[in-house]
Design a protein around this motif. Structure first.
Motif, PDB file in Angstrom:
ATOM      1  N   UNK A  86       0.816  -1.221   0.000  1.00 53.77           N
ATOM      2  CA  UNK A  86       0.000   0.000   0.000  1.00 53.77           C
ATOM      3  C   UNK A  86       0.853   1.276   0.000  1.00 53.77           C
ATOM      4  N   UNK A  87       2.175   1.115   0.016  1.00 52.51           N
ATOM      5  CA  UNK A  87       3.053   2.283   0.038  1.00 52.51           C
ATOM      6  C   UNK A  87       3.443   2.731  -1.357  1.00 52.51           C
ATOM      7  N   UNK A  88       4.574   3.430  -1.465  1.00 59.94           N
ATOM      8  CA  UNK A  88       4.984   3.885  -2.792  1.00 59.94           C
ATOM      9  C   UNK A  88       6.462   3.637  -3.048  1.00 59.94           C
ATOM     10  N   UNK A  89       7.061   2.724  -2.254  1.00 62.83           N
ATOM     11  CA  UNK A  89       8.485   2.437  -2.453  1.00 62.83           C
ATOM     12  C   UNK A  89       8.663   1.398  -3.570  1.00 62.83           C
ATOM     13  N   UNK A  90       9.902   1.257  -4.038  1.00 63.00           N
ATOM     14  CA  UNK A  90      10.202   0.379  -5.175  1.00 63.00           C
ATOM     15  C   UNK A  90      10.419  -1.082  -4.772  1.00 63.00           C
ATOM     16  N   UNK A  91      10.510  -1.363  -3.471  1.00 62.70           N
ATOM     17  CA  UNK A  91      10.906  -2.711  -3.044  1.00 62.70           C
ATOM     18  C   UNK A  91       9.729  -3.688  -3.033  1.00 62.70           C
ATOM     19  N   UNK A  92       8.986  -3.702  -4.130  1.00 58.34           N
ATOM     20  CA  UNK A  92       7.886  -4.663  -4.269  1.00 58.34           C
ATOM     21  C   UNK A  92       8.144  -5.523  -5.506  1.00 58.34           C
ATOM     22  N   UNK A  93       7.662  -6.749  -5.458  1.00 56.14           N
ATOM     23  CA  UNK A  93       7.814  -7.606  -6.640  1.00 56.14           C
ATOM     24  C   UNK A  93       6.667  -7.337  -7.618  1.00 56.14           C
ATOM     25  N   UNK A  94       6.667  -8.069  -8.721  1.00 57.26           N
ATOM     26  CA  UNK A  94       5.714  -7.831  -9.801  1.00 57.26           C
ATOM     27  C   UNK A  94       4.268  -8.019  -9.335  1.00 57.26           C
ATOM     28  N   UNK A  95       4.059  -9.072  -8.548  1.00 60.11           N
ATOM     29  CA  UNK A  95       2.707  -9.361  -8.060  1.00 60.11           C
ATOM     30  C   UNK A  95       2.247  -8.266  -7.100  1.00 60.11           C
ATOM     31  N   UNK A  96       3.142  -7.882  -6.198  1.00 60.09           N
ATOM     32  CA  UNK A  96       2.788  -6.840  -5.223  1.00 60.09           C
ATOM     33  C   UNK A  96       2.482  -5.511  -5.907  1.00 60.09           C
ATOM     34  N   UNK A  97       3.259  -5.202  -6.935  1.00 59.18           N
ATOM     35  CA  UNK A  97       3.033  -3.957  -7.681  1.00 59.18           C
ATOM     36  C   UNK A  97       1.664  -3.990  -8.363  1.00 59.18           C
TER      37      UNK A  97
END
Ligand code: SAM
Length: 234
Positions: free
Chosen positions: A28-39
């Motif tokens: 739910x944040x806006x940082x880049x440390x998410x994978x493809x599914x999370x994005x």
């Protein structure tokens, strides 16, 4: 079959206070440390919030309208509601979520009138009291089987004077989603199950307490499905 396993309130509370809090704060944040599914889930959820804001503002200005955001998470709906002038009461079963939402709101609503800052409270939705013009409960029912969801819907309806908006994962996509549920709740947090709800069951639960569906919406991305219904007194 959807009632197999855990998914009860204590498990959900524990999850969203600890591991689940860390995971969903990132999504739910806006940082880049998410994978493809999370994005993908982040984008899908943002669309749900957008759709709900549209549904609400279509009926007129939100200025001075009381809104209960039940299961508010990190405040992604509460904040735009407050910006539109709604008087927001936001609550969540997880104290971690509530304090995160509080911080997010403080930052996003700088300079706004104090009375316009949402009131945040740690509470499960079943314990909420009071009356609100509008009650909204987004992406919470997914954590409960239909047998529990019925009572939750009845309680939320009892708090609402004019409008109740719910979002849930529609059963229509059951087989499709089954393949992906592992990706929604990876690792130890698999203990928390995702429950899908048929629209007919949700409609029945609303009808039982004298409400009818006025509008329907659907948000889909690759890994995120959310049916939105807006109900009004029948
Ligand atoms: N509604 C928020 C949104 O759409 O941004 C958050 C959705 S998140 C997937 C589910 C949230 O529901 C979590 O923050 C969780 O702590 C909360 N929750 C789960 N069960 C709840 C209950 N019985 N009462 C209140 N909140 C609950």
């Amino acid at each position: 079959a959807e009632e197999v396993g855990g998914g009860d309130k204590e498990v959900v509370r524990e999850y969203f206070t600890n591991d689940g809090f860390q995971r969903w704060k990132k999504i739910y944040g806006d940082t880049d440390d998410v994978n493809k599914v999370q994005l993908d889930i982040r984008i899908g959820h943002a669309k749900t919030v957008e759709n709900v804001m549209q549904m609400l503002t279509d009926e007129g200005s939100l200025r001075g309208v009381t809104v209960c955001d039940a299961g508010c998470g990190t405040g992604l709906l509460s904040i735009p509601l407050a910006k539109e002038g709604a008087i927001v009461s936001a609550s969540d079963i997880s104290a971690s979520m509530v304090s995160e939402a509080q911080n997010q709101a403080k930052e996003a609503l700088q300079g706004i009138d104090d009375a316009q800052i949402p009131k945040f409270e740690v509470s499960d939705l079943e314990s909420l009291t009071g009356k609100y013009d509008t009650v909204v409960c987004l992406d919470v029912l997914i954590h409960y089987p239909q047998s529990k969801a019925d009572g939750m819907i009845a309680h939320l309806a009892s708090l609402a004077e004019n409008r109740l908006i719910l979002s849930f994962a529609p059963k229509t996509f059951y087989y499709d989603l089954l393949k992906r549920i592992g990706e929604l709740f990876p690792g130890p947090s698999k203990a928390t199950r995702a429950y899908l709800h048929s629209e007919a069951d949700i409609e029945r639960a609303l009808q039982k307490v004298g409400w009818k569906i006025r509008k329907r919406g659907l948000t889909t991305t690759q890994f995120y499905f959310s049916r939105i219904v807006e109900a009004v007194p029948a």
